[in-house]
Design a protein around this motif. Structure first.
Motif, mmCIF file in Angstrom:
data_model
loop_
_atom_site.group_PDB
_atom_site.id
_atom_site.type_symbol
_atom_site.label_atom_id
_atom_site.label_comp_id
_atom_site.label_asym_id
_atom_site.label_seq_id
_atom_site.Cartn_x
_atom_site.Cartn_y
_atom_site.Cartn_z
ATOM 1 N N GLY A 24 21.709 1.219 -24.669
ATOM 2 C CA GLY A 24 21.137 2.009 -23.552
ATOM 3 C C GLY A 24 19.943 2.300 -23.838
ATOM 4 N N TRP A 25 19.097 3.135 -23.147
ATOM 5 C CA TRP A 25 17.734 3.393 -23.315
ATOM 6 C C TRP A 25 18.007 4.597 -24.168
ATOM 7 C CZ3 TRP A 25 13.905 0.453 -22.444
ATOM 8 C CH2 TRP A 25 13.819 -0.539 -21.428
ATOM 9 N N PRO A 26 16.931 4.838 -25.169
ATOM 10 C CA PRO A 26 16.952 6.266 -25.985
ATOM 11 C C PRO A 26 16.821 7.418 -25.046
ATOM 12 C CG PRO A 26 14.950 4.819 -26.418
ATOM 13 C CD PRO A 26 15.750 4.067 -25.517
ATOM 14 N N ASP A 27 17.191 8.369 -25.750
ATOM 15 C CA ASP A 27 17.045 9.892 -25.097
ATOM 16 C C ASP A 27 16.470 10.978 -25.895
ATOM 17 O OD1 ASP A 27 17.380 11.401 -22.903
ATOM 18 O OD2 ASP A 27 19.401 11.893 -23.434
ATOM 19 N N ARG A 48 33.738 14.452 -29.105
ATOM 20 C CA ARG A 48 32.411 15.036 -29.733
ATOM 21 C C ARG A 48 31.356 13.835 -29.417
ATOM 22 N NH1 ARG A 48 30.972 19.079 -32.484
ATOM 23 N NH2 ARG A 48 32.996 19.868 -32.158
ATOM 24 N N PHE A 49 31.501 12.611 -29.645
ATOM 25 C CA PHE A 49 30.225 11.609 -29.394
ATOM 26 C C PHE A 49 29.809 11.790 -27.725
ATOM 27 C CE2 PHE A 49 29.243 7.335 -28.224
ATOM 28 C CZ PHE A 49 28.252 7.353 -29.101
ATOM 29 N N VAL A 50 30.690 12.082 -26.971
ATOM 30 C CA VAL A 50 30.085 12.064 -25.294
ATOM 31 C C VAL A 50 29.532 13.243 -25.239
ATOM 32 C CG1 VAL A 50 31.052 12.127 -23.298
ATOM 33 C CG2 VAL A 50 31.990 10.186 -24.763
ATOM 34 N N CYS A 51 29.993 14.478 -25.872
ATOM 35 C CA CYS A 51 29.525 15.733 -25.681
ATOM 36 C C CYS A 51 28.158 15.727 -26.233
ATOM 37 C CB CYS A 51 30.317 16.935 -25.805
ATOM 38 S SG CYS A 51 31.845 16.784 -24.787
ATOM 39 N N THR A 52 28.059 15.456 -27.351
ATOM 40 C CA THR A 52 26.882 15.498 -28.110
ATOM 41 C C THR A 52 25.521 14.880 -27.203
ATOM 42 O OG1 THR A 52 27.977 15.126 -30.233
ATOM 43 C CG2 THR A 52 25.446 14.787 -30.241
ATOM 44 N N LYS A 53 25.973 13.470 -26.626
ATOM 45 C CA LYS A 53 25.086 12.890 -25.848
ATOM 46 C C LYS A 53 24.486 13.797 -24.624
ATOM 47 C CE LYS A 53 25.034 8.240 -25.167
ATOM 48 N NZ LYS A 53 25.461 7.029 -25.061
ATOM 49 N N LEU A 54 25.746 14.208 -24.169
ATOM 50 C CA LEU A 54 25.453 15.053 -22.921
ATOM 51 C C LEU A 54 24.374 16.351 -23.332
ATOM 52 C CD1 LEU A 54 29.000 15.412 -20.929
ATOM 53 C CD2 LEU A 54 26.581 14.726 -19.973
ATOM 54 N N ALA A 55 24.580 16.920 -24.255
ATOM 55 C CA ALA A 55 23.977 18.288 -24.852
ATOM 56 C C ALA A 55 22.633 17.677 -25.276
ATOM 57 C CB ALA A 55 24.387 18.844 -26.026
ATOM 58 N N ARG A 56 22.189 16.476 -25.562
ATOM 59 C CA ARG A 56 21.241 15.984 -26.116
ATOM 60 C C ARG A 56 20.287 15.795 -24.784
ATOM 61 N NH1 ARG A 56 22.204 11.250 -28.681
ATOM 62 N NH2 ARG A 56 23.029 12.500 -30.677
ATOM 63 N N ASP A 98 16.418 17.292 -27.836
ATOM 64 C CA ASP A 98 16.716 16.136 -28.472
ATOM 65 C C ASP A 98 17.819 16.710 -29.849
ATOM 66 O OD1 ASP A 98 15.043 14.986 -26.881
ATOM 67 O OD2 ASP A 98 13.497 14.618 -28.648
ATOM 68 N N GLN A 99 17.686 17.713 -30.354
ATOM 69 C CA GLN A 99 18.552 18.237 -31.145
ATOM 70 C C GLN A 99 19.434 19.418 -31.040
ATOM 71 O OE1 GLN A 99 15.636 18.061 -34.109
ATOM 72 N NE2 GLN A 99 16.189 16.039 -34.862
ATOM 73 N N PRO A 100 20.397 19.126 -30.001
ATOM 74 C CA PRO A 100 21.086 20.288 -29.575
ATOM 75 C C PRO A 100 21.749 21.274 -30.334
ATOM 76 C CG PRO A 100 22.310 18.259 -29.137
ATOM 77 C CD PRO A 100 21.015 17.880 -29.647
ATOM 78 N N PRO A 101 21.788 22.334 -30.349
ATOM 79 C CA PRO A 101 22.407 23.358 -30.940
ATOM 80 C C PRO A 101 23.868 23.047 -31.005
ATOM 81 C CG PRO A 101 21.644 24.578 -29.290
ATOM 82 C CD PRO A 101 21.223 23.223 -28.950
ATOM 83 N N ALA A 102 24.590 23.306 -32.371
ATOM 84 C CA ALA A 102 25.923 23.069 -32.544
ATOM 85 C C ALA A 102 26.790 23.787 -31.246
ATOM 86 C CB ALA A 102 26.571 23.206 -33.703
ATOM 87 N N SER A 103 26.590 24.974 -31.052
ATOM 88 C CA SER A 103 27.202 25.907 -30.125
ATOM 89 C C SER A 103 27.150 25.179 -28.817
ATOM 90 C CB SER A 103 26.368 27.341 -30.085
ATOM 91 O OG SER A 103 24.907 27.060 -29.690
ATOM 92 N N ALA A 104 26.393 24.562 -28.222
ATOM 93 C CA ALA A 104 26.263 23.897 -27.062
ATOM 94 C C ALA A 104 27.196 22.883 -27.187
ATOM 95 C CB ALA A 104 24.944 23.443 -26.664
ATOM 96 N N VAL A 105 27.188 22.067 -28.095
ATOM 97 C CA VAL A 105 28.182 20.729 -28.096
ATOM 98 C C VAL A 105 29.469 21.158 -28.412
ATOM 99 C CG1 VAL A 105 28.712 18.942 -29.461
ATOM 100 C CG2 VAL A 105 26.164 19.375 -29.539
ATOM 101 N N ASP A 106 29.896 22.343 -28.916
ATOM 102 C CA ASP A 106 31.148 22.773 -29.145
ATOM 103 C C ASP A 106 31.690 23.345 -27.817
ATOM 104 O OD1 ASP A 106 30.952 22.212 -31.778
ATOM 105 O OD2 ASP A 106 30.595 24.413 -32.581
ATOM 106 N N LYS A 107 30.847 23.939 -27.154
ATOM 107 C CA LYS A 107 31.449 24.407 -25.850
ATOM 108 C C LYS A 107 31.967 23.147 -24.861
ATOM 109 C CE LYS A 107 28.220 28.351 -25.683
ATOM 110 N NZ LYS A 107 27.055 28.752 -25.283
ATOM 111 N N LEU A 108 31.135 22.277 -24.821
ATOM 112 C CA LEU A 108 31.313 21.037 -24.111
ATOM 113 C C LEU A 108 32.717 20.457 -24.751
ATOM 114 C CD1 LEU A 108 27.806 19.548 -23.564
ATOM 115 C CD2 LEU A 108 29.180 20.795 -21.975
#
Lengths: 396, 440
Positions: free
Chosen positions: B363-366, B266-274, B279-289
């Protein structure tokens, strides 16, 4: 993404701030100034204000202990029990004048030793990380009303100053030769973008205002950088804060305090620079220093014992410094928990005995004049049990 | 109708080069997918030395002082600078910009910084050996390689950490440095607040003792070596499980275990989706990843392909603000810049983001608020003006130029501004400063 406009609309809809008195700022007689210095990375409070009088000090700190007062490179004695880091000797006159105060063993309610979560709590004034998207200082400025947007020193606005109240950011030492025609066209080009236009407009206004102060304080020669750059920059900040049209509140963001190794050399250099910065602010502020508080805060303290590798690890209890003519200084505030083994938090850290929020609330109420209802209701909400430390400003 | 091509070029890639949009337009997703099969090291970076080379050099330099030492430090600085120039030239010219963005993403996830000067000599190699080499492998593999790499070992102090009850610890009285262990849990894998405790941090730190560089060269980069004399003896209890004393294998097992936990996914996929959605990715996108991460045991190519499949990543508006580094690449690509990368690095310094110099291990902010301040915005516009005045002779019409790069996503307002600009430099500066170039 929530834009400021959306946030304002949602707030207006719930009339959250409708009952707040907004004239508190102007009614306070001479206008107060507040500069918050953020020290990211968890600075070692036991190195800034070493409790050399604590019988456990030398043994508990081990390799992180500084030489005793009187020894070569030793601690500077403040009150016979607490001292100051030797690199900060330039601040001793402030202590003697009552313009420098210490609150020792401060901490947040959140104590998990993560820089990033703790900084978030430190700036947002929430109880949990990432609970809110605005900073307590912005909420205080909003509650006070007032015309002049607070200024962050640097490229961007830290969370501490983000929120409903307009804010700005600036590099005080920037070279400033804007192409006015181009800037006007770009502002026009940004009319449909919710963020770019307001940011550019604020940047242009702030730099235009800073230019006179920059010329006066630095003679326009700022390119060299180096260790004096921080002091020079602080002078310009002090000067613009003293300007009736300038900001009343500023934030100076510093980092690099995470001394897991090489602590001694790092702190010698950085604390010297920090002290220089404070003296620069005082010089720039001139007489307005008397109406000023400079607040130094960090996310947590560091381990009592050196880690055996030339540094210290993430700890708990921290130190908070306050400087300025408005502060009732020359004193160390707080309850000293002691460094004896059984007094330590989890057997390793300085216990935190003063909720940092009582210091923040003390500054906001006792210095800036934020009324209590606003303080409790919106600015630092849900902290009724945390009493503002008003003694810092000569009232109780 | 050009939005998908522009999204492929800008949100997934590093910005279109002249004429490139036309190539992407027929099949934006296919254009991205074909890049993922490219596994060779980019040509410009192929001949750079591995970090193990530094072992010999550092070994030779051990104990040297004065001029020889200074000359050596200079050599390290030059090598780093040269590699950074080649890295940015690669980003400006590559035909596989999606791969390059992924490399930058993972390098920033496992962030190392030359703020520690001794890290400088192996930082360039870190990205090649940890990130590029494992981009088509598993997250577990990348985590293990990153944790062992001299750059990370030095940056997060693990080389200085000693088991207090080990031979070396008892002799020297030195102890654990928990910095690396904490950042692995907090920043590289599970994320803070995911359920580990201070005891878990200390247990992982104890398991990591003895992981370091070639013996006798503690403070200097070299190859990885396990030193049993520094390793904390005895079993360790970590996240509710007991790891019997097996030396080097303890931390390998522990890292392998946490690399695929739900918290890490969840941590890694939230960063990818972001990074790839908003900046605030929808939960649907994070869940798929997350489900791809979990089903594939953290297989990175599966995750990278899942990004392309993510419908949420193909939506307008363009809300992601380009970071300064991104903006420099996008601008260089737009102008067809193919020369030495040094001026690109100088631009990043000017704009406030330089590779491998993030202010903290995070790291650098996103997200936009961390980049979009009044001073930062002013600097972006001034930079656009400087670049425009250098570039203007090469472009006949800013409007035609912008249309080639951005197709029909170039807004009516921007088109009008380009048409009515008083001169060519002004028009070019407006294009480079436009919201269409600042966002992706």
């Amino acid at each position: 993404m929530t834009t400021r406009r959306q946030l304002l609309q949602s707030v207006a809809a719930t009339t959250l701030f409708a009952t707040l008195p907004s004239a508190a700022w102007a009614s306070e007689g001479p206008e107060k100034r507040l500069i918050v210095v953020l020290m990211r990375g968890a600075v070692d409070g036991l190195a800034i204000v070493p409790p050399f009088g604590d019988p456990a000090y030398a043994k508990a700190r081990g390799e992180a202990a500084l030489p005793m007062p009187g020894e070569k490179g030793g601690i500077l004695n403040l009150d016979g029990y607490f001292g100051l880091h030797p690199a900060m000797a330039g601040l001793l006159p402030l202590w003697a004048d009552g313009d420098l105060a210490v609150v020792h063993a401060t901490g947040l309610s959140y104590q998990d030793r993560s820089h990033f979560d703790s900084q978030n709590v430190l700036e947002s004034g929430g109880t949990k990380p990432f609970e809110r998207e605005d900073g307590w200082l912005n909420r205080a400025v909003f509650a006070l009303g007032g015309e002049n947007p607070p200024m962050a020193v640097g490229r961007t606005v830290p969370l501490l100053l983000r929120g409903l109240a307009d804010s700005t950011s600036a590099d005080p030492l920037r070279e400033w030769r804007p192409d006015d025609a181009l800037m006007a066209s770009v502002l026009d080009l940004y009319a449909d973008d919710p963020d770019l236009g307001p940011a550019l407009e604020a940047g242009l206004q702030t730099q235009a205002m800073l230019e006179a102060h920059r010329r006066r304080e630095t003679g326009g020669r700022n390119k060299e950088g180096g260790p004096e750059a921080f002091e020079k920059s602080a002078k310009v900040v002090g000067s613009v804060l003293a300007d009736p049209n300038g900001p009343r509140v500023a934030v100076i963001d510093t980092g690099g305090w995470d001394t897991h190794s090489g602590q001694q050399a790092t702190l010698d250099r950085m604390l010297g620079s920090l002290a220089g910065g404070l003296l620069g602010l005082r010089a720039g502020l001139g007489d307005v220093w008397q109406q000023t508080t400079v607040l130094f805060i960090t996310e947590f303290g560091r381990t009592v014992a050196g880690n055996g590798t030339g540094g210290t690890d993430h700890g708990t209890g921290a130190v908070t410094l306050l400087a300025g003519g408005a502060v009732r200084g020359g004193q160390v505030y707080g309850d000293w928990p002691g460094l004896a083994n059984d007094a330590l938090h989890e057997g390793r850290d300085l216990r935190s005995t003063t909720d940092l929020r009582s210091v923040l609330k003390g500054v906001l109420q006792g210095h800036l004049g934020v009324v209590e209802s606003a303080l409790e209701g919106q600015v630092v909400p849900n902290t009724g049990e945390v009493r503002p430390m008003l003694a810092l400003f000569g009232s109780s | 109708m050009d939005a998908h091509a522009v999204i492929a070029a800008s949100r997934f890639g590093l910005g279109a080069r002249p004429g490139e949009l036309a190539q992407i337009r027929p099949d934006p997703r296919g254009w991205l997918r074909s890049q993922l099969s490219e596994t060779r090291t980019p040509r410009l970076l192929a001949k750079l030395p591995p970090s193990s080379d530094s072992v010999r050099t550092f070994g030779d330099m051990r104990g040297s002082k004065g001029e020889a030492r200074e000359a050596f430090n200079m050599q390290m600085r030059d090598a780093f600078r040269k590699e950074m120039a080649l890295r940015s030239q690669t980003a400006a010219t590559t035909d596989a910009p999606f791969v390059e963005r992924l490399v930058h993403f993972w390098s920033n996830h496992f962030s190392v910084s030359i703020s520690r000067s001794e890290v400088r000599g192996v930082t360039g190699a870190f990205e090649r050996e940890v990130v590029r080499k494992n981009l088509n492998g598993s997250f577990t593999r990348m985590l293990l390689t990153a944790t062992k790499h001299p750059a990370m070992q030095l940056y997060l102090d693990n080389v200085r950490s000693i088991g207090p009850n080990s031979d070396a610890g008892r002799r020297s009285g030195r102890g654990l440095n928990e910095n690396h262990a904490r950042e692995i849990l907090e920043l590289h894998t599970m994320g803070v607040g995911s359920g580990y405790s201070q005891q878990d941090v200390e247990a992982l730190a104890a398991m990591l003792t003895g992981w370091g560089l070639l013996r006798g060269r503690d403070e200097l980069p070299g190859g990885f070596q396990f030193d049993p004399r520094r390793h904390e003896p005895g079993p360790k209890k970590f996240l509710g499980r007991t790891y019997i004393a097996t030396g080097q294998a303890e931390a390998e097992l522990a890292l392998t275990a946490i690399a695929t936990t739900p918290a890490t996914a969840r941590f890694v996929c939230t960063k990818l989706a972001r990074h790839f959605v908003s900046d605030q990715p929808p939960a649907s996108a994070v869940d798929k990843l997350v489900s791809v991460f979990e089903n594939s045991q953290g297989d990175l190519p599966s995750l990278h392909n899942a990004l392309i499949d993510l419908d949420e990543a193909w939506e307008r508006p363009f809300t992601k603000l380009r970071t300064p580094e991104d903006l420099v690449y996008a601008t260089a690509r737009a102008l067809g810049y193919t020369q030495d990368g040094d001026p690109l690095i100088k631009s990043m310094v000017y704009l406030g983001q330089v590779p491998f110099q993030a202010p903290s291990p995070q790291g650098w902010p996103d997200v936009a608020p961390d980049w979009l301040g009044p001073e930062a915005m002013l600097t972006r516009v001034e930079w656009a003006e400087k670049v425009a005045s250098d570039a203007v002779g090469k472009v006949a019409s800013a409007l035609d130029f912008g249309t080639d790069l951005l197709g029909d996503t170039l807004s009516g307002r921007t088109q009008a501004a380009l048409t009515s600009a008083p001169n060519a430099t002004h028009a070019m500066a407006l294009l480079l400063a436009s919201p269409e170039m600042q966002r992706r």
